[in-house]
Design an enzyme around this catalytic site. Structure first.
Site, mmCIF file in Angstrom:
data_model
loop_
_atom_site.group_PDB
_atom_site.id
_atom_site.type_symbol
_atom_site.label_atom_id
_atom_site.label_comp_id
_atom_site.label_asym_id
_atom_site.label_seq_id
_atom_site.Cartn_x
_atom_site.Cartn_y
_atom_site.Cartn_z
ATOM 1 N N SER B 215 8.762 -1.167 4.849
ATOM 2 C CA SER B 215 8.774 0.111 4.156
ATOM 3 C C SER B 215 8.143 -0.133 2.812
ATOM 4 C CB SER B 215 10.214 0.613 3.923
ATOM 5 O OG SER B 215 10.793 1.109 5.094
ATOM 6 N N SER B 253 7.817 2.059 9.362
ATOM 7 C CA SER B 253 7.830 1.858 7.921
ATOM 8 C C SER B 253 8.237 3.146 7.219
ATOM 9 C CB SER B 253 6.430 1.425 7.466
ATOM 10 O OG SER B 253 6.437 0.987 6.132
ATOM 11 N N ASP B 255 7.819 4.994 4.261
ATOM 12 C CA ASP B 255 6.910 4.989 3.118
ATOM 13 C C ASP B 255 7.103 6.273 2.315
ATOM 14 O OD1 ASP B 255 6.098 2.721 4.414
ATOM 15 O OD2 ASP B 255 4.107 3.445 4.935
#
Lengths: 335, 335, 335, 335
Positions: B215, B253, B255
């Site tokens: 992340s 991830s 983000d």
């Protein structure tokens, strides 16, 4: 909350509305123009927010309104297949007024909102032209707003009744000043039998219900100094007004609400890098929220009461809610 | 564009950063605190916008930031399973400072952002406590920002290298005044072998790539007078900075990018219904756009260069990008 | 990842592309048509997702794609002021093929995407007509896709170079079957001097930079069985490809990415209430994510290499990236 | 539409609900648990969509539901300051059942939804613990759902009346099979005096109105095979149900609706790259739309009728809607 003097979108100072009605043979359609102010909207944009309540619709211009939070042309309302003609004309008018468009400066974002009036109008005739857009714009003026079966509302239907253009407004007092939120709807939504009146009655036109293929456009204006995030929040409350009428924002309905503010203008060519603007304190936003829900609900009822009974295509018939109300006085229902 | 004096988030006047590093046995984790200003954030909120680049993440507080456009607590960064402890402590600190919270006034929205540091840290140990949140907040101060494997970045990895905390900033001159946009990243993303340097080289840690479970959190601050829509647009450009490094915002991830402005504060109890604010002309927003992309890209590289080589769990090893750069001078690659 | 046989959008089986180029006097513009399949798209829709990377744009049809997750007309790419003519023609063609549209069934949602080619083309001439849309559609066929300064790309520019149409594709093997993701871009974005090549070089056309007024349209197709949420996620990765080229999705740029899947069709009149569809396991979506970023980046470079040097309006000149590459061989830059 | 056998969320086969009520001294709060199925939700996720009607709220887990379209823990409802304790416990329970979480596989996304019960409960006491979350989960079972002032609803208020937990359901017949959409609400919203009954009456508790600081959580489940985009659309119709009751989704109200489907499960570790799923034809979605609006409206009324009159903090008093209905029979109002 109390309505403005006209109980109309044009209670917001500077806002003008104009209709172009097209009726001939199987054609019953038109264009309605809304001008947030009387100047050049490309040079002096107004802030706006938009809520796509249900996106089964073909309105154009919304992507840029969302990104930039501004409107830079008048708003035109028309039937689904008239969108291109109206958008094209808005661009050409913009260029005529601002020859730098597409050359020395950016292009222009036409804003055209639509419903499908095919239940009454022969929409395949593509009857709306750029000249009709011009005519609606030329007819625009402040003051009382004609309602019912005219302009873009000419061929619209709602809840099995004849629909069309309706308007309403609400006043708010803040800091000793009076502000207004006005709503204009293009009402073309709702399944027959679903309509609920504020007193709980359910007027049914006794026409068969069925899958919804309509739409509704809710245009709000206000002189409150709201930014575009706040305007988007207010626009969303139009959906509450529709739901109170019995709508559930059906799959096939393009339900769009938009709210603009006339409080401060956004210059296309800003004179300075920074400029001051006034902003409302967020907790006070419940006032325009409530106004938006109430005025949207009332504007739809006004549209349905103002529109006369009208035959549809294929033998259908769309009665007037006004007639239903006359034929069903309250004492008969609740005795 | 040129960096600020510190090339750090704290180049934005008033912003403070603090780290709490937790290392013991199999634990390598921590908390990083960001304070947009030194006052009471609940009473004097700052405007903010957030972009969910890829939502495979467990950060808390973002829904309200999106609705209201404001931040009302410090920002805490930590590991995924430390979020609850940090959020709980932010609420309790808020109440301690403002006893009306949850009684005479509304509740409080804790803002905690996270990455999964499980490649190095024993995340199942739940090592982060409310006291660690306190410690990070107590450590916060303006000035140079320590980078690499400390605070929330202690156990993070990126592109197969050791990751962690990085920062950078860019200056902008407008109307004769200098403004700054600063970025702090918690870098824990990117598949091994995907990293691209600005000169086109692709440093590979020679560890196997694989599915991304990382992340990245990108926190931006600026003293430019942007509204929350504009701040959201700026935050989105953090994604461009990540992509320039070779990221494609992988499925696994989380983000998140967020940008706040210190230019004007939003009072919890506004003294007046309306208040003036300064706003930047929209066309000038390309300046902070460019700054956001550049500073995000550089902040990640700074994180990777500052973090020392570190063994991971299960026999993994995460080298330092700084070592790779020393071992791969440019003349060897391009002769 | 490896490209498909044609390294083009049409590597996706069934997809066809056609161009209509308009050149006369000061006119240099056109239309590019993309057909997801060879049948009737209104009756057999394809699933699609759309990402508005930056919404300073006038593309039409996106609202409904977002709500319903389907495309029901061919996609037309053209210049900003050609949108209405193309949309109008798509509606009329839809009615010709399906006379129930707007009568016994719903209306039709034309999908037209645009960039402003005003740096080369006299966009105020409104040179694009419905007949040009017809011509592009008639020219559509599977197989190799012509690139550069033709179709909608005729008058486009990017990073100070001549831009236009580019395409690329990537292959993926899953479960023993080969799938393809193809990309076609209409490249008209990027500030002069910002372009970054994959090897880190920054080709500058030595023309002055300046505020961006371009745009870029990224159309992806795939035969992977993705639902519309997944297609939206894949479309978003087009933005990563643009960022890797040095773009930061400038304020004045209408950057739109769209991805459709040919894997299963959505019937306008479903034969049964329920139907089975195949769906990919979510963790595998990193494959098309990576393909989308890579192929978008390459498609833009292909566009810039295929387009010849072209004089612009007002004495401007847009060189070819192909010429720059010839004049700047790698050994001169990195010795 | 007709309700299911229980007129409750648990009419959806496999769905279980459990309450933990906490009452002592100034404490009146709790936790309500909803289990979409009886298995391991992390390994066998359910599809879901979420609509943030108004984002003044602190619910956690929504970002990932939006990105991935799945739920991977039970849903816990509680008071605003109990969210962290509940989220933390959901993570720990997830790890206990799946030790690979945060190590060999990804982390886990706890889903906790909240309202502020501070009008009755001493929310600053932080009375909700992880053990209370456990207790609610342990109490969960299929069958009739207890309503009113229990579980998370213990201290909630709505429209000036005592609020709390309410439920309702609607049946749909498609293709010869019967499907159900069930709703459970945590009703803690609405300004005193705004409530509208389906017959148009406006029950007022005669307590002063004022700024709204409540919230409402609407959790829907269905066995219809809807994908997450469709589930999001259905969730949105919960807002219509709230609006029909007189709500306008006030500024200070965190109004969240979520809908999950039990029709097909999403494996955490998919056995194959592709899998078949059944999907409903889009035009039929008006059925669950209508069901969602109706059942949400009724669930709130059920909550208000089931909750007994309750004293609040600071001398406030929240009567029961059931008492108002007894004291205001219809014949007295409409004679």
């Amino acid at each position: 909350m109390r309505p403005g003097a006209l109980n109309a979108l044009c209670d917001v100072p500077g806002v003008a509305v104009g209709h172009r009605t097209i009726r001939r043979d199987a054609i019953a359609t038109g264009v309605t123009a809304i001008l947030p102010h009387g100047g050049d909207l490309f040079r002096d944009k107004v802030r706006a927010g938009v809520e796509v309540i249900n996106g089964f619709g073909k309105s154009v211009g919304l992507i840029q309104v969302r990104e930039l939070g501004t409107i830079e042309t008048p708003l035109l309302l028309t039937n689904t297949f008239g969108v291109s003609a109206c958008a094209d004309r808005l661009i050409r008018r913009g260029i005529a007024a601002n020859p730098a468009i597409g050359r020395a400066t950016s292009t222009i974002n036409p804003l055209v909102l639509e419903c499908n009036d095919g239940a009454i109008n022969d929409i395949q005739a593509f009857a709306v032209s750029g000249d009709d857009a011009d005519a609606a714009l030329a007819a625009a003026r402040p003051g009382p707003v004609a309602q019912g079966a005219l302009g873009a509302g000419t061929g619209m239907t709602a809840f099995g009744f004849k629909g069309g253009i309706g308007t309403a407004s609400r006043r708010m007092t803040l800091d000793g000043r009076t502000f207004t939120l006005g709503v204009l709807v293009l009402a073309n939504f709702g399944v027959s039998g679903d309509l609920v009146l504020p007193d709980g009655r359910r007027p049914s036109p006794r026409a068969p219900g069925g899958e919804e293929r309509g739409s509704v456009i809710v245009v709000m204006g206000t002189d409150l100094p709201l930014d575009d995030r706040q305007l988007t929040r207010v626009a969303r409350r139009g959906a509450a007004g529709l739901a109170r009428l019995g709508a559930f924002w059906g799959n096939g309905s393009g339900d769009i609400a938009l709210c603009f503010s006339t409080a401060d203008r956004v210059a296309h060519d800003p004179a300075t890098p920074f400029a001051p603007v006034m902003r409302i304190a967020e907790p006070l936003i419940d006032l325009p929220f409530r106004a938006a829900a109430e005025a949207t609900q009332e504007a739809v009822l006004n549209a349905l009461c103002a529109a006369p009974p009208t035959p549809g295509r294929d033998g259908a018939f769309f009665p007037s809610l006004a007639d239903w109300l006359r034929e069903n006085p309250i004492h008969e229902n609740f005795s």
